[in-house]
Design a protein around this motif. Structure first.
Motif, PDB file in Angstrom:
ATOM      1  N   ALA A  45      49.954  73.498  27.732  1.00 49.29           N
ATOM      2  CA  ALA A  45      49.042  73.194  28.849  1.00 49.29           C
ATOM      3  C   ALA A  45      48.616  74.435  29.622  1.00 49.29           C
ATOM      4  CB  ALA A  45      49.727  72.206  29.801  1.00 49.29           C
ATOM      5  N   ARG A  46      49.332  75.550  29.478  1.00 45.13           N
ATOM      6  CA  ARG A  46      49.039  76.727  30.312  1.00 45.13           C
ATOM      7  C   ARG A  46      47.615  77.226  30.120  1.00 45.13           C
ATOM      8  NH1 ARG A  46      47.411  81.391  30.886  1.00 45.13           N
ATOM      9  NH2 ARG A  46      46.880  81.372  28.657  1.00 45.13           N
ATOM     10  N   HIS A  47      46.925  77.439  31.206  1.00 44.67           N
ATOM     11  CA  HIS A  47      45.575  77.992  31.145  1.00 44.67           C
ATOM     12  C   HIS A  47      45.175  78.488  32.531  1.00 44.67           C
ATOM     13  CE1 HIS A  47      44.823  73.969  32.740  1.00 44.67           C
ATOM     14  NE2 HIS A  47      43.657  74.412  33.183  1.00 44.67           N
ATOM     15  N   SER A  48      44.111  79.284  32.586  1.00 46.60           N
ATOM     16  CA  SER A  48      43.591  79.775  33.868  1.00 46.60           C
ATOM     17  C   SER A  48      42.494  78.860  34.375  1.00 46.60           C
ATOM     18  CB  SER A  48      43.010  81.186  33.704  1.00 46.60           C
ATOM     19  OG  SER A  48      44.001  82.090  33.287  1.00 46.60           O
ATOM     20  N   THR A  49      42.479  78.673  35.688  1.00 41.33           N
ATOM     21  CA  THR A  49      41.461  77.858  36.359  1.00 41.33           C
ATOM     22  C   THR A  49      40.939  78.648  37.557  1.00 41.33           C
ATOM     23  OG1 THR A  49      42.756  75.896  35.814  1.00 41.33           O
ATOM     24  CG2 THR A  49      41.010  75.608  37.425  1.00 41.33           C
ATOM     25  N   ARG A  50      39.642  78.557  37.804  1.00 40.91           N
ATOM     26  CA  ARG A  50      39.061  79.292  38.943  1.00 40.91           C
ATOM     27  C   ARG A  50      38.377  78.367  39.928  1.00 40.91           C
ATOM     28  NH1 ARG A  50      38.799  81.795  34.296  1.00 40.91           N
ATOM     29  NH2 ARG A  50      39.798  83.848  34.082  1.00 40.91           N
ATOM     30  N   GLU A  51      38.720  77.107  39.889  1.00 45.82           N
ATOM     31  CA  GLU A  51      38.186  76.146  40.870  1.00 45.82           C
ATOM     32  C   GLU A  51      39.362  75.429  41.508  1.00 45.82           C
ATOM     33  OE1 GLU A  51      35.260  73.607  39.121  1.00 45.82           O
ATOM     34  OE2 GLU A  51      34.088  75.302  38.378  1.00 45.82           O
ATOM     35  N   ASP A 127      34.890  84.778  44.711  1.00 45.88           N
ATOM     36  CA  ASP A 127      34.669  83.881  45.846  1.00 45.88           C
ATOM     37  C   ASP A 127      35.802  82.878  46.052  1.00 45.88           C
ATOM     38  OD1 ASP A 127      32.342  85.131  46.402  1.00 45.88           O
ATOM     39  OD2 ASP A 127      31.026  83.615  45.481  1.00 45.88           O
ATOM     40  N   PHE A 128      36.399  82.386  44.973  1.00 44.96           N
ATOM     41  CA  PHE A 128      37.371  81.299  45.103  1.00 44.96           C
ATOM     42  C   PHE A 128      38.657  81.724  45.827  1.00 44.96           C
ATOM     43  CE2 PHE A 128      38.157  83.163  40.868  1.00 44.96           C
ATOM     44  CZ  PHE A 128      39.505  83.471  40.974  1.00 44.96           C
ATOM     45  N   VAL A 129      38.911  83.024  45.925  1.00 43.27           N
ATOM     46  CA  VAL A 129      40.199  83.430  46.506  1.00 43.27           C
ATOM     47  C   VAL A 129      40.301  83.056  47.986  1.00 43.27           C
ATOM     48  CG1 VAL A 129      40.465  85.320  44.855  1.00 43.27           C
ATOM     49  CG2 VAL A 129      39.590  85.804  47.135  1.00 43.27           C
ATOM     50  N   VAL A 168      55.003  81.701  36.899  1.00 42.42           N
ATOM     51  CA  VAL A 168      54.163  80.887  37.786  1.00 42.42           C
ATOM     52  C   VAL A 168      53.179  80.054  36.965  1.00 42.42           C
ATOM     53  CG1 VAL A 168      52.316  81.043  39.523  1.00 42.42           C
ATOM     54  CG2 VAL A 168      54.454  82.314  39.826  1.00 42.42           C
ATOM     55  N   TYR A 169      52.585  80.654  35.941  1.00 47.88           N
ATOM     56  CA  TYR A 169      51.676  79.892  35.073  1.00 47.88           C
ATOM     57  C   TYR A 169      52.390  78.668  34.492  1.00 47.88           C
ATOM     58  CZ  TYR A 169      47.299  82.567  34.355  1.00 47.88           C
ATOM     59  OH  TYR A 169      46.049  83.123  34.486  1.00 47.88           O
ATOM     60  N   LEU A 170      53.612  78.874  34.027  1.00 40.32           N
ATOM     61  CA  LEU A 170      54.311  77.762  33.372  1.00 40.32           C
ATOM     62  C   LEU A 170      54.720  76.701  34.385  1.00 40.32           C
ATOM     63  CD1 LEU A 170      56.396  79.709  30.715  1.00 40.32           C
ATOM     64  CD2 LEU A 170      54.347  78.317  30.352  1.00 40.32           C
ATOM     65  N   ILE A 203      50.165  95.235  42.333  1.00 38.15           N
ATOM     66  CA  ILE A 203      50.016  95.169  40.877  1.00 38.15           C
ATOM     67  C   ILE A 203      49.015  94.071  40.495  1.00 38.15           C
ATOM     68  CG2 ILE A 203      51.217  94.952  38.674  1.00 38.15           C
ATOM     69  CD1 ILE A 203      52.185  97.329  40.316  1.00 38.15           C
ATOM     70  N   LEU A 204      49.273  92.869  40.924  1.00 41.70           N
ATOM     71  CA  LEU A 204      48.448  91.722  40.553  1.00 41.70           C
ATOM     72  C   LEU A 204      48.372  90.758  41.728  1.00 41.70           C
ATOM     73  CD1 LEU A 204      49.968  90.859  37.028  1.00 41.70           C
ATOM     74  CD2 LEU A 204      47.652  91.754  37.439  1.00 41.70           C
ATOM     75  N   ALA A 205      47.413  89.869  41.678  1.00 42.02           N
ATOM     76  CA  ALA A 205      47.356  88.723  42.586  1.00 42.02           C
ATOM     77  C   ALA A 205      47.267  87.472  41.713  1.00 42.02           C
ATOM     78  CB  ALA A 205      46.160  88.832  43.523  1.00 42.02           C
TER      79      ALA A 205
HETATM   80  C1  LIG Z   1      46.521  91.294  33.691  1.00 42.47           C
HETATM   81  C2  LIG Z   1      45.474  90.229  33.866  1.00 42.47           C
HETATM   82  C3  LIG Z   1      44.464  90.408  34.802  1.00 42.47           C
HETATM   83  C4  LIG Z   1      43.515  89.393  35.005  1.00 42.47           C
HETATM   84  N1  LIG Z   1      42.595  89.559  35.993  1.00 42.47           N
HETATM   85  C5  LIG Z   1      41.735  88.541  36.253  1.00 42.47           C
HETATM   86  C6  LIG Z   1      40.857  88.631  37.374  1.00 42.47           C
HETATM   87  O1  LIG Z   1      40.827  89.604  38.109  1.00 42.47           O
HETATM   88  N2  LIG Z   1      40.051  87.585  37.624  1.00 42.47           N
HETATM   89  C7  LIG Z   1      40.061  86.453  36.839  1.00 42.47           C
HETATM   90  O2  LIG Z   1      39.286  85.540  37.125  1.00 42.47           O
HETATM   91  N3  LIG Z   1      40.886  86.328  35.781  1.00 42.47           N
HETATM   92  C8  LIG Z   1      41.741  87.338  35.495  1.00 42.47           C
HETATM   93  N4  LIG Z   1      42.639  87.215  34.471  1.00 42.47           N
HETATM   94  C9  LIG Z   1      42.699  85.971  33.696  1.00 42.47           C
HETATM   95  C10 LIG Z   1      42.093  86.147  32.302  1.00 42.47           C
HETATM   96  O3  LIG Z   1      40.695  86.257  32.410  1.00 42.47           O
HETATM   97  C11 LIG Z   1      42.497  84.908  31.453  1.00 42.47           C
HETATM   98  O4  LIG Z   1      43.901  84.902  31.291  1.00 42.47           O
HETATM   99  C12 LIG Z   1      41.806  84.966  30.112  1.00 42.47           C
HETATM  100  O5  LIG Z   1      40.421  84.715  30.242  1.00 42.47           O
HETATM  101  C13 LIG Z   1      42.394  83.940  29.134  1.00 42.47           C
HETATM  102  O6  LIG Z   1      42.301  82.636  29.684  1.00 42.47           O
HETATM  103  P1  LIG Z   1      43.582  81.709  29.807  1.00 42.47           P
HETATM  104  O7  LIG Z   1      44.493  82.327  30.835  1.00 42.47           O
HETATM  105  O8  LIG Z   1      43.063  80.360  30.235  1.00 42.47           O
HETATM  106  O9  LIG Z   1      44.258  81.692  28.468  1.00 42.47           O
HETATM  107  C14 LIG Z   1      43.558  88.211  34.220  1.00 42.47           C
HETATM  108  C15 LIG Z   1      44.565  88.071  33.261  1.00 42.47           C
HETATM  109  C16 LIG Z   1      45.510  89.047  33.090  1.00 42.47           C
HETATM  110  C17 LIG Z   1      46.607  88.849  32.064  1.00 42.47           C
END
Ligand SMILES: Cc1cc2nc3c(=O)[nH]c(=O)nc-3n(C[C@H](O)[C@H](O)[C@H](O)COP(=O)(O)O)c2cc1C
Length: 215
Positions: A45-51, A127-129, A168-170, A203-205
């Motif tokens: 299920a792990r994935h990135s979301t921006r909304e 913007d979403f932050v 955190v993702y998990l 390092i990261l947010a």
């Molecule tokens: C080190 C790192 C930095 C990232 N920086 C950004 C970022 O600044 N903005 C953003 O929207 N996504 C950022 N991402 C998310 C990646 O775009 C995302 O993990 C990638 O598109 C794969 O999608 P997934 O996480 O859904 O598998 C970052 C990911 C990593 C690992």
């Protein structure tokens, strides 16, 4: 009313971690360390979301989230849910919400206030932050990395923060939360707002919240 009013608030002295104006401490509920999604399902299920929706995270969810990031999972040694090169434990997790910015203190499972007021918009350039209920900021304290070279400090602090972000993702996958880790940060502006010293590096947010449209 901010969620911190529901939990015990007490004053603490300066802790010497280097983060500016660290004066208040907020006790989090104990983390829920049982249950959750099966690991293989969470990986699926792990994935990135921006909304993100604007609903704040309840204290229990924030507690679980922070414990997943960097909580103490072996009280005898104080060691953490995420590995750390040389066991330096150099990454501080700073939580920014609509109310302020707080450093997570793993040994006491408390939040120490660093900044009063909303600086979420400074935690990224997207913007979403500004709307995401929680933006975590991973801050390395290079002074904790003993005599390592500058190159090793950069490498190990980046990898150590990455492990936390993956935890955190998990957790978010398991809890149905929206999340994205972010490297795009104006480090000078955010560092100034957090009062970081020269020995500290962002390092990261990572933005966390309920998915947009969730009830
Ligand atoms: C080190 C790192 C930095 C990232 N920086 C950004 C970022 O600044 N903005 C953003 O929207 N996504 C950022 N991402 C998310 C990646 O775009 C995302 O993990 C990638 O598109 C794969 O999608 P997934 O996480 O859904 O598998 C970052 C990911 C990593 C690992």
């Amino acid at each position: 009313m901010g969620w911190w009013r529901y939990v015990g608030v007490f004053m603490m002295s300066m802790t010497g971690t280097g983060l500016a104006q660290e004066t208040g401490a907020i006790r989090l509920p104990p983390p829920e360390t049982e249950g959750g999604m099966l690991l293989m399902q969470a990986l699926k299920a792990r994935h990135s979301t921006r909304e993100f929706g604007s609903k704040p995270l309840p204290p229990q969810v924030l507690s679980n989230l922070l414990w997943a990031a960097s909580g103490v999972n072996r009280p005898d040694s104080g060691q953490r849910t995420a590995p750390s090169a040389h066991d330096w434990r150099e990454i501080d997790v700073v939580v920014t919400t609509a109310e302020g910015a707080y450093r997570y203190d793993p040994p006491t499972h408390t939040l120490k206030r660093v900044v009063a007021g909303d600086i979420r918009h400074l935690t990224g350039v997207q913007d979403f932050v500004a709307k995401a209920p929680v933006n975590l900021v991973y801050v390395a304290d290079l002074d904790r990395m003993s005599e390592a070279s500058a190159e090793d400090k950069a490498f190990y602090s980046a990898t150590d923060a990455g492990f936390m972000a993956q935890n955190v993702y998990l957790y978010c996958a398991s809890a149905g939360l929206a999340v994205v880790v972010r490297g795009l940060v104006d480090r000078d502006a955010l560092g100034a707002a957090l009062g970081l010293g020269r020995h500290q590096r962002i390092i990261l947010a990572q933005s966390v919240g309920y998915p947009a449209g969730a009830k």
